[in-house]
Structure formats: C-alpha cells, structure tokens
Scaffold this motif. Structure first.
Motif, PDB file in Angstrom:
ATOM      1  N   PRO A 387       0.955  -1.469  -0.014  1.00  0.00           N
ATOM      2  CA  PRO A 387      -0.107   0.142   0.135  1.00  0.00           C
ATOM      3  C   PRO A 387       0.446   1.461   0.084  1.00  0.00           C
ATOM      4  N   GLY A 388       2.417   1.311   0.358  1.00  0.00           N
ATOM      5  CA  GLY A 388       2.895   2.359   0.986  1.00  0.00           C
ATOM      6  C   GLY A 388       2.868   2.639  -0.504  1.00  0.00           C
ATOM      7  N   ALA A 389       3.888   1.904  -1.116  1.00  0.00           N
ATOM      8  CA  ALA A 389       4.092   2.111  -2.715  1.00  0.00           C
ATOM      9  C   ALA A 389       3.425   2.769  -3.702  1.00  0.00           C
ATOM     10  N   TYR A 390       1.734   2.049  -3.408  1.00  0.00           N
ATOM     11  CA  TYR A 390       0.757   2.567  -4.207  1.00  0.00           C
ATOM     12  C   TYR A 390       0.516   3.866  -4.287  1.00  0.00           C
ATOM     13  N   LEU A 391       0.342   4.656  -3.105  1.00  0.00           N
ATOM     14  CA  LEU A 391      -0.058   5.733  -2.924  1.00  0.00           C
ATOM     15  C   LEU A 391       0.718   6.341  -3.716  1.00  0.00           C
ATOM     16  N   GLU A 392       2.128   6.323  -3.664  1.00  0.00           N
ATOM     17  CA  GLU A 392       3.103   7.585  -4.031  1.00  0.00           C
ATOM     18  C   GLU A 392       2.905   6.985  -5.300  1.00  0.00           C
ATOM     19  N   TYR A 393       3.511   5.834  -5.778  1.00  0.00           N
ATOM     20  CA  TYR A 393       2.470   5.958  -7.539  1.00  0.00           C
ATOM     21  C   TYR A 393       1.357   6.662  -7.034  1.00  0.00           C
ATOM     22  N   LYS A 394      -0.050   6.675  -6.767  1.00  0.00           N
ATOM     23  CA  LYS A 394      -0.949   7.214  -7.198  1.00  0.00           C
ATOM     24  C   LYS A 394      -0.835   8.801  -7.243  1.00  0.00           C
ATOM     25  N   SER A 395      -0.389   9.238  -5.734  1.00  0.00           N
ATOM     26  CA  SER A 395      -0.065  10.456  -5.895  1.00  0.00           C
ATOM     27  C   SER A 395       0.845  11.285  -6.839  1.00  0.00           C
ATOM     28  N   ALA A 396       2.503  11.241  -7.231  1.00  0.00           N
ATOM     29  CA  ALA A 396       2.962  10.624  -8.440  1.00  0.00           C
ATOM     30  C   ALA A 396       1.891  11.253  -9.963  1.00  0.00           C
ATOM     31  N   LEU A 397       1.374   9.981 -10.230  1.00  0.00           N
ATOM     32  CA  LEU A 397       0.467  10.470 -11.630  1.00  0.00           C
ATOM     33  C   LEU A 397      -0.759  11.410 -11.337  1.00  0.00           C
ATOM     34  N   MET A 398      -1.374  11.556  -9.621  1.00  0.00           N
ATOM     35  CA  MET A 398      -2.156  12.581 -10.155  1.00  0.00           C
ATOM     36  C   MET A 398      -1.861  14.123 -10.278  1.00  0.00           C
ATOM     37  N   ASN A 399      -0.967  14.158  -9.624  1.00  0.00           N
ATOM     38  CA  ASN A 399      -0.308  15.359 -10.039  1.00  0.00           C
ATOM     39  C   ASN A 399       0.320  15.584 -11.391  1.00  0.00           C
ATOM     40  N   GLU A 400       0.752  15.002 -12.123  1.00  0.00           N
ATOM     41  CA  GLU A 400       1.024  14.773 -12.986  1.00  0.00           C
ATOM     42  C   GLU A 400       0.301  15.313 -13.820  1.00  0.00           C
ATOM     43  N   SER A 401      -0.850  14.709 -14.126  1.00  0.00           N
ATOM     44  CA  SER A 401      -2.312  14.905 -14.847  1.00  0.00           C
ATOM     45  C   SER A 401      -2.798  15.969 -14.376  1.00  0.00           C
ATOM     46  N   SER A 402      -2.485  16.307 -12.893  1.00  0.00           N
ATOM     47  CA  SER A 402      -3.703  17.411 -13.153  1.00  0.00           C
ATOM     48  C   SER A 402      -3.106  19.380 -13.561  1.00  0.00           C
ATOM     49  N   ARG A 403      -1.690  18.703 -14.248  1.00  0.00           N
ATOM     50  CA  ARG A 403      -0.124  20.146 -14.016  1.00  0.00           C
ATOM     51  C   ARG A 403      -0.388  19.683 -15.716  1.00  0.00           C
ATOM     52  N   LEU A 404      -0.468  18.329 -16.651  1.00  0.00           N
ATOM     53  CA  LEU A 404      -0.308  18.507 -18.020  1.00  0.00           C
ATOM     54  C   LEU A 404      -1.560  18.240 -18.259  1.00  0.00           C
ATOM     55  N   GLY A 405      -2.992  18.719 -17.200  1.00  0.00           N
ATOM     56  CA  GLY A 405      -4.348  18.078 -18.412  1.00  0.00           C
ATOM     57  C   GLY A 405      -4.472  16.397 -18.881  1.00  0.00           C
ATOM     58  N   GLY A 406      -3.674  16.215 -18.694  1.00  0.00           N
ATOM     59  CA  GLY A 406      -3.884  14.525 -18.844  1.00  0.00           C
ATOM     60  C   GLY A 406      -3.218  13.606 -18.616  1.00  0.00           C
ATOM     61  N   LEU A 407      -2.562  12.296 -18.735  1.00  0.00           N
ATOM     62  CA  LEU A 407      -1.421  11.103 -18.398  1.00  0.00           C
ATOM     63  C   LEU A 407      -1.692  10.561 -19.566  1.00  0.00           C
ATOM     64  N   LYS A 408      -0.453  10.303 -20.509  1.00  0.00           N
ATOM     65  CA  LYS A 408      -0.531   9.057 -21.281  1.00  0.00           C
ATOM     66  C   LYS A 408       0.186   8.196 -20.974  1.00  0.00           C
ATOM     67  N   LEU A 409       0.039   6.249 -21.173  1.00  0.00           N
ATOM     68  CA  LEU A 409       0.801   5.189 -20.882  1.00  0.00           C
ATOM     69  C   LEU A 409       1.867   5.714 -21.010  1.00  0.00           C
ATOM     70  N   ALA A 410       3.011   6.015 -21.919  1.00  0.00           N
ATOM     71  CA  ALA A 410       4.198   6.177 -21.596  1.00  0.00           C
ATOM     72  C   ALA A 410       4.692   7.243 -20.772  1.00  0.00           C
ATOM     73  N   GLN A 411       4.257   8.637 -20.762  1.00  0.00           N
ATOM     74  CA  GLN A 411       4.656   8.934 -19.297  1.00  0.00           C
ATOM     75  C   GLN A 411       4.679   8.421 -17.909  1.00  0.00           C
ATOM     76  N   ALA A 412       2.953   7.379 -17.400  1.00  0.00           N
ATOM     77  CA  ALA A 412       3.633   6.678 -16.511  1.00  0.00           C
ATOM     78  C   ALA A 412       4.401   6.246 -16.655  1.00  0.00           C
ATOM     79  N   ARG A 413       4.703   5.395 -17.388  1.00  0.00           N
ATOM     80  CA  ARG A 413       5.885   4.992 -17.575  1.00  0.00           C
ATOM     81  C   ARG A 413       7.546   4.878 -17.329  1.00  0.00           C
ATOM     82  N   THR A 414       7.341   5.906 -17.748  1.00  0.00           N
ATOM     83  CA  THR A 414       8.523   7.189 -17.415  1.00  0.00           C
ATOM     84  C   THR A 414       8.527   7.792 -16.012  1.00  0.00           C
ATOM     85  N   LEU A 415       7.318   7.468 -15.009  1.00  0.00           N
ATOM     86  CA  LEU A 415       6.955   8.068 -13.812  1.00  0.00           C
ATOM     87  C   LEU A 415       7.256   6.947 -12.533  1.00  0.00           C
TER      88      LEU A 415
END
Length: 439
Positions: A387-415
């Motif tokens: 759970p600790g790792a999942y929460l970190e990944y979830k927070s990173a993806l949500m922040n990146e999605s809100s900053r860019l207005g959307g997120l691609k799978l390739a961008q998620a794999r780089t994060l």
C-alpha cells in the motif's frame, strides 16, 4: 583503652545499648571482659553501674570513639573513614559527589587530603613495596612440589591421544620421534683408532661436538614443551579459550617468544594483557556513559536496557524494510522467502496455460492499508504491490495529470520505474476510477 570505634554513617545502624536499648552515640562503652558478642552500653547506663548477667560494674572497659585526628589535625578519624567510604561509593575522581556525601568537607579539601595522604604518602608506598618484595622472596624461596602420578598414561602408538600429545610417552618422558631424529647417523661410521692422524682425529672430535650440540638443542626443546605445557595441545587450546578473542590472537602471536622467557613470566604477561584489555573495555564503556550524560551506575543499568531495546527495534525496522522492498519484485520475493528468514515459502499456483501465477498479496498489517478503499485493496492484492508504494505512485500520477491536463501511458511508465504490466494496470485503474484523465 580502644578509642577507635567503627564508623557508621547512619546512627540507627549502630547496635543498641544493652541497658536502655537506645541507639548508641559516640562515645560509648565496651566491656573488655565480656563477649563475644561484645557488650556495649551508653554513658548513662555506665554511670549508673549497669550490670547484666555475667557483666559486673567493676569489669575493665574500653571507650569507643572516633573523635580524634589520625593523619591530619583538621581531619577526625570519623571523617577519614567517611572519606574512604565515599570514594569507594562514588569512585575515584568524582570529588563533588564525595563532598556531597561527606557534607562536612568541600570538593577541594577531599581531593587534596586523599591525594596527599592516600596516594602520594611515602609511608604507604614503602609499605606496599616491602609487601611486594616479601611476596617475591617468598615465591623464590618456596619450592614447588609435584605429586608424581601412580600410573602415567600409556597411549597406543599412532592413536588419537598419542597424536594429540605429539608422540610424547609419559612413562619414558620421551618422544617417539625426536627433534633432529637422525642426528646419530653421523656417528655410526666413526671409529677412533690409534693410527689416526692429528687432522683426522680433530675432525672426528668436531663431529662429536656437533652431535653434543644437537643433543643439547633436543633437550632444550623438550624442556620448553614441558615447562609451558605444550605437550597436550588440545588442553592448552581449551585453556586459551577463556580469554577474549583479541587476547587469544595475542597468545597465538606471542607463543613464538615463549621460549625466551620462563613459563611463569609468560603467563604473567598474558594475564597482564588480559587485564589491560578488560580495563580498556571498561574505560570505553564508562566513556560511552559519560557521553550519553549518564553519571551513576543506576542510570547506566537503565541506559543498557534502553540500548538493547533500541537495537531490537532497529533490527525489526530493517527486517520490515527488506520485506517491503522484496515484495515489490516477485523474483526477489521468492529469494527472500527461501532464505533463512523463518518464513515458509509460498508455493506458486499454475494457471491453465502452464504459467506460474503468484498468489494474491496479503495486506494484513502492512503500513498504509487503512488508507485504501476496497477496490484499491483488491488492486494491490492482484498486482502484489504494498500500500505504501501504491499511494506514492498514485500521488505522483495525479499530480502529473493535473499539471499537464491529462496523462499518457508512456508518461506514466517514465514516472513509475516498476514492471510495465503493473504500471498499465495501475494506469487503467486510476483512469477508470476517475483519479486521472487520459491525454
């Protein structure tokens, strides 16, 4: 008249008066004719002529007191005894604590008096020197007696006991194989005849002298083995095991020099090195207490208990960290489970296609589980992500999605630097649940 009474800091620890049962205060009277046990009475009972059983008022008596100087006119005998008791309780050098326990002298007075009369006093040093010299002379004059064995051991040739004793035969006080065992071969063909020339005769005598020197070396080595107890090597090694590891290494290194000194001197040297090691270890422990702010032995015991507890907690945290790291990788997880960690390995489940599928992850007790909803728990179990790792990944993806207005799978794999299949499942789940938007 014995004027020196045993000093006791607490008057209630004094024995009671035989006459009135009150606690004795100095000076008091001790009957010289009665005892043991000694009959002690206070001055009031003594002036009234107290008599008890065999004790009569006309018996000889001793006045027990410690109110007189011994080494210094300004220090009473009672204070001298209090100083020695305080130094024994508080330790040498803790003069402030010694002065606090005495209550009648300052820190400087206690230090100056103790160093002058008990450390640098030539009377005491000469007394100690004479005692040491008398002890050494006693050791030199007194013969060491040995009790001969009724029946010495007779190990069979090439037996285990014989090999342990290096072929030594106690009944003959000799070895099966001597040092320089073939020294006699040089003499087997020598024969002194009358018609030998002077040079040949001198040459034969030289060979005999060489043989005698080899015999002396043989006897010298035997003496070293007997004196230092090296015949039974196993017993010698057992005796060395009582020393710490560092001292054992020193014994091994200094064994080569044991032949230069006697056995007693060698043992004294090893014992002195052991004492030096123990003193250094104790000094290091006391320095650790001082750095930690501990100044009493009671505090030291508490500090040791807390130190052991902290070490146990640290080991538990390290073990949990290793577990969490290994659970993120299925290969490392299997290696960790097969190690000596005390956890039985989990048998993988075979799917219908013949591939090995790992069982769902058990989230019980893992940190961060309480922050997940039921769907997120199910995802972590199937993806086998803590759970600790999942929460970190979830927070990173949500922040990146809100900053860019959307997120691609390739961008998620780089994060997220984990298995690409796990990243896709997390990415699809977050989009399905509305946490992020797809670009």
């Amino acid at each position: 008249m014995d004027r020196l009474a045993p000093f006791v800091s607490d008057p209630f620890d004094q024995p009671p008066c035989r006459g009135c049962s009150s606690y004795l205060m100095e000076p008091y009277i001790k009957c010289a004719d009665c005892g043991p046990p000694p009959l002690l009475i206070c001055l009031q009972c003594f002036t009234r002529g107290f008599e008890y059983k065999k004790h009569q008022s006309d018996h000889s008596y001793e006045i027990m007191t410690s109110d007189f100087p011994i080494l210094d006119p300004n220090w009473r005998a009672q204070e001298e005894m209090a100083l020695l008791e305080a130094v024994m309780d508080c330790g040498f050098g803790n003069w402030q604590d010694v002065a606090n326990q005495m209550r009648t002298k300052s820190k400087e007075d206690c230090e100056k008096h103790y160093m002058k009369h008990f450390v640098n006093n030539p009377l005491f040093s000469s007394t100690l020197l004479s005692l040491k010299q008398s002890e050494e002379s006693k050791d030199l004059d007194t013969a060491i007696t040995f009790r001969p064995s009724d029946e010495p051991p007779r190990p069979a040739f090439d037996s285990a006991l014989s090999r342990d004793m290096a072929g030594y035969m106690p009944a003959r006080a000799d070895f099966v194989e001597e040092f320089d065992n073939y020294a006699e071969w040089d003499l087997r063909d020598i024969d002194f005849v009358e018609d030998d020339s002077d040079i040949l005769h001198a040459l034969k005598l030289a060979v005999v002298d060489i043989y005698h020197s080899r015999l002396k070396e043989r006897q010298r080595r035997k003496k070293i083995l007997r004196d230092h107890g090296l015949i039974n090597l196993r017993k010698f090694q057992i005796l060395e095991r009582r020393y710490p590891k560092e001292v054992q290494d020193l014994c091994e290194a200094m064994r080569h020099f044991a032949r230069l000194v006697g056995p007693i001197e060698h043992d004294k040297f090893i014992e002195s090195q052991t004492l030096d090691f123990e003193l250094r270890k104790e000094i290091k422990r006391l320095q650790e207490y001082r750095l930690a702010g501990v100044f009493t032995f009671r505090g030291a015991r508490v500090y040791d208990c807390l130190k052991v507890h902290r070490e146990e907690e640290r080991l538990k945290r390290c073990m949990l960290t290793d577990l969490l790291q290994c659970l993120q990788d299925s290969t490392a997880c299997q290696q960790w489970l097969h190690s000596d960690s005390g956890i039985n390995p989990v048998t993988p489940i075979l799917s219908s296609a013949g591939r090995r599928n790992a069982p769902p992850l058990n989230l019980t007790g893992l940190p961060g589980t309480e922050k997940l909803n039921d769907k997120e728990k199910e995802l972590c179990q199937m993806v086998r992500l803590v759970p600790g790792a999942y929460l970190e990944y979830k927070s990173a993806l949500m922040n990146e999605s809100s900053r860019l207005g959307g997120l691609k799978l390739a961008q998620a794999r780089t994060l997220i630097k984990i298995d690409v299949n796990k990243t896709r499942k997390i990415y699809d789940f977050l989009i399905r649940e509305g946490y992020i938007t797809k670009a």
